[in-house]
Design a protein around this motif. Structure first.
Motif, PDB file in Angstrom:
ATOM      1  N   LYS A   2       0.833  -1.198   0.000  1.00 15.27           N
ATOM      2  CA  LYS A   2       0.000   0.000   0.000  1.00 15.27           C
ATOM      3  C   LYS A   2       0.868   1.249   0.000  1.00 15.27           C
ATOM      4  O   LYS A   2       0.627   2.202  -0.734  1.00 15.27           O
ATOM      5  N   GLU A 208      -4.448   5.287  13.506  1.00 14.91           N
ATOM      6  CA  GLU A 208      -3.614   4.879  12.384  1.00 14.91           C
ATOM      7  C   GLU A 208      -4.316   5.094  11.054  1.00 14.91           C
ATOM      8  O   GLU A 208      -3.668   5.314  10.033  1.00 14.91           O
ATOM      9  N   ASN A 209      -5.642   5.018  11.031  1.00 14.55           N
ATOM     10  CA  ASN A 209      -6.416   5.291   9.822  1.00 14.55           C
ATOM     11  C   ASN A 209      -7.243   6.556  10.050  1.00 14.55           C
ATOM     12  O   ASN A 209      -8.351   6.506  10.573  1.00 14.55           O
ATOM     13  N   GLN A 211      -9.536   9.772   9.673  1.00 14.54           N
ATOM     14  CA  GLN A 211     -10.719  10.161   8.932  1.00 14.54           C
ATOM     15  C   GLN A 211     -10.917  11.668   9.052  1.00 14.54           C
ATOM     16  O   GLN A 211     -10.573  12.278  10.073  1.00 14.54           O
ATOM     17  N   TYR A 492      -1.571   6.354   6.414  1.00 14.83           N
ATOM     18  CA  TYR A 492      -2.370   6.748   7.567  1.00 14.83           C
ATOM     19  C   TYR A 492      -3.504   7.702   7.193  1.00 14.83           C
ATOM     20  O   TYR A 492      -4.454   7.880   7.966  1.00 14.83           O
ATOM     21  N   TYR A 493      -3.400   8.336   6.025  1.00 18.29           N
ATOM     22  CA  TYR A 493      -4.306   9.425   5.672  1.00 18.29           C
ATOM     23  C   TYR A 493      -5.123   9.065   4.430  1.00 18.29           C
ATOM     24  O   TYR A 493      -4.689   8.263   3.598  1.00 18.29           O
TER      25      TYR A 493
END
Length: 516
Positions: A2, A208-209, A211, A492-493
């Protein structure tokens, strides 16, 4: 995997918000479409085996040897361009008009002393100007409910989460408020507890993810300028069967790009944040030189074969670049506050070496009533090189990216002419320029491998006494893909979607010629 994909997206698809010289600059000034007179333009510029037209000097200089009489030509061009941007299924369009001088040339034919049809028959000299590329266009894109943000990449860089990027005086420095000098857009701030940079657009800045709150986005892109070539050529005619030619081409680049990116909270759900605007300006100038060598062979009167080779063009380049960021925040204590940050003015010198080019051509004359011509042009875009930065930088990593991302291509030009009467000729042509991008790079797909450019043309010419008048219409259909801003690479973004730009350009060209 990724992270590799995201790094690749950042590398190849963000020509707009970066002042560093990279593979996109190399392609912009290497990917040319020769243009010149209206006769050649109406026949798809397929003149590598025909000659007798000054456009051929920029394709196969042996075409200069085909001239039987001296000639003076001038070609103005009128252009209307429309670009439709599709971003997240939202369509927006913009237009631009332009007027330019496409060609100005003079050719003189010097017969040899013997004036026979054996051996060297004539030495022809040519001097003139052809346009190689137009940059003029306006583009517009935008959408609502977007959950990626321009600020994501800046925060990632500020937090050191991208090993290939860092704090920049042209981006991150403008986005935070510096209380010491009271400058900056106050769009990101440092959280002392978490020891991380964040923005109010983020819903969960420490996960970590990450939003974001949905925002509306709009971007305008204005480009102008051209690549022009000044040619000094010599052509030789042997027995009216073999033609040799050589050209010294002196090229001139002027490119200007202005971008305005806007982001705002149209739903009123983001704390403090109202809207922001980021402006960038790039002006590039350059001069270069190249040599071209060619041959045309006529085994029989009906058949003509041509081949030519172009050395790389060696450019000395100069970039001027600056950015600005503006914002409005609605604070509970202070109400709506306007802030801004301005970058320094950046000037940078470097060199560019474009790829070598080779053209193979053939033409068939049909009973002196018409002809069909085709050119195949080979270009290896992966061989372009950036060199000798003004600060001593060597561009090793950028040149490796060029090699990884680009490929060799075969450009096709096809044209035909029908002599309807002794004075009137009808013409048509087609040109195909495939993408320079490999379908994959570093094991990952490149969506810019779907870029392509097609040109459809038609025209007519009228001859009376020593004067010629030619007119051509050319429709250029182009499809390109771009990101609205830099894509974060850490994973992460949120990553922005690419916008598809469907551009159509309508050119009307006139050539006035005088033979003597």
């Amino acid at each position: 995997m990724k992270k590799n994909i995201l790094i690749l997206l950042l590398t190849i698809c963000v020509p707009i918000f970066t002042q560093a010289q990279d593979l996109l600059d190399a392609l912009r000034y290497s990917n040319i479409q020769v243009s010149g007179t209206a006769r050649a333009g109406g026949m798809g510029n397929a003149f590598g085996a025909l000659g007798g037209d000054f456009t051929s000097i920029s394709i196969n200089p042996a075409g200069l040897g085909v001239y039987r009489s001296s000639e003076l030509t001038v070609t103005p061009k009128f252009t209307y361009g429309k670009t439709e941007g599709n971003y997240m299924n939202t369509l927006m369009e913009d237009t631009k008009y332009n007027f330019a001088l496409n060609n100005l040339s003079y050719v003189t034919v010097i017969p040899t002393a013997s004036r026979s049809d054996v051996g060297l028959i004539s030495v022809n000299l040519g001097i003139g100007y052809n346009r190689l590329k137009d940059f003029n266009s306006n583009s517009l894109m935008g959408a609502s409910g977007v959950t990626s943000s321009f600020l994501d990449d800046l925060i990632e860089n500020a937090n050191g989460e991208d090993p290939n990027a860092g704090w920049s005086n042209f981006y991150e420095e403008l986005a935070y408020y510096n209380a010491d000098n009271q400058t900056g857009a106050d769009l990101m701030y440092y959280d002392e507890d978490a020891q991380l940079w964040r923005s109010d657009i983020q819903i969960n800045p420490f996960d970590e993810n990450i939003q974001n709150h949905p925002v509306s986005q709009r971007k305008t892109i204005s480009r102008s300028g051209s690549i022009d070539e000044y040619n000094f050529a010599v052509g030789l005619n042997f027995n009216h069967k073999v033609y040799l030619g050589a050209t010294l081409g002196v090229t001139d680049i002027y490119y200007r790009e202005s971008n305005t990116y806007e982001e705002w909270d149209n739903q009123g759900v983001i704390p403090n944040f109202v809207d922001m605007q980021f402006d960038s300006y790039l002006r590039t100038t350059g001069t270069g030189y190249n040599f071209k060598f060619g041959v045309i062979y006529k085994p029989i009167n009906e058949v003509r074969l041509g081949a030519s080779i172009h050395t790389p063009t060696f450019y000395d380049m100069h970039d001027f670049f600056h950015t600005a960021m503006y914002s409005r925040n609605d604070f509970e204590d202070n109400g709506v506050v306007d802030d801004s940050g301005l970058s320094p003015l950046n000037n940078y010198d470097y060199q560019l070496q474009t790829p070598l080019r080779a053209t193979f051509s053939g033409a068939f004359v049909i009973a002196k009533k018409g002809l069909i011509s085709i050119d195949y042009e080979y270009v290896d875009y992966s061989s372009a090189k950036l060199r000798k930065g003004g600060d001593g930088y060597g561009f090793a990593s950028e040149n490796q990216e060029i090699k990884n991302a680009y490929k060799s291509v075969g450009n096709i030009r096809v044209g035909g002419e029908l002599r309807a009467t002794n004075n009137l000729s009808l013409r048509a042509g087609y040109e195909y320029y495939p993408t320079a991008y490999k379908s994959t790079s570093l094991g990952n797909d490149q969506f810019k491998s779907n870029d392509e450019l097609n040109v459809y043309s038609a025209g007519l010419g009228y001859r009376f006494s020593n004067f010629t008048f030619d007119i051509a219409y050319r429709l250029t259909d182009m499809m390109e893909y771009e990101l609205p801003y830099a894509a974060p690479s850490s994973g992460y973004y949120p990553v922005p979607e690419a916008a598809a730009f469907d551009g159509s350009t309508h050119d009307v060209m006139f050539t006035l010629g005088f033979k003597f």
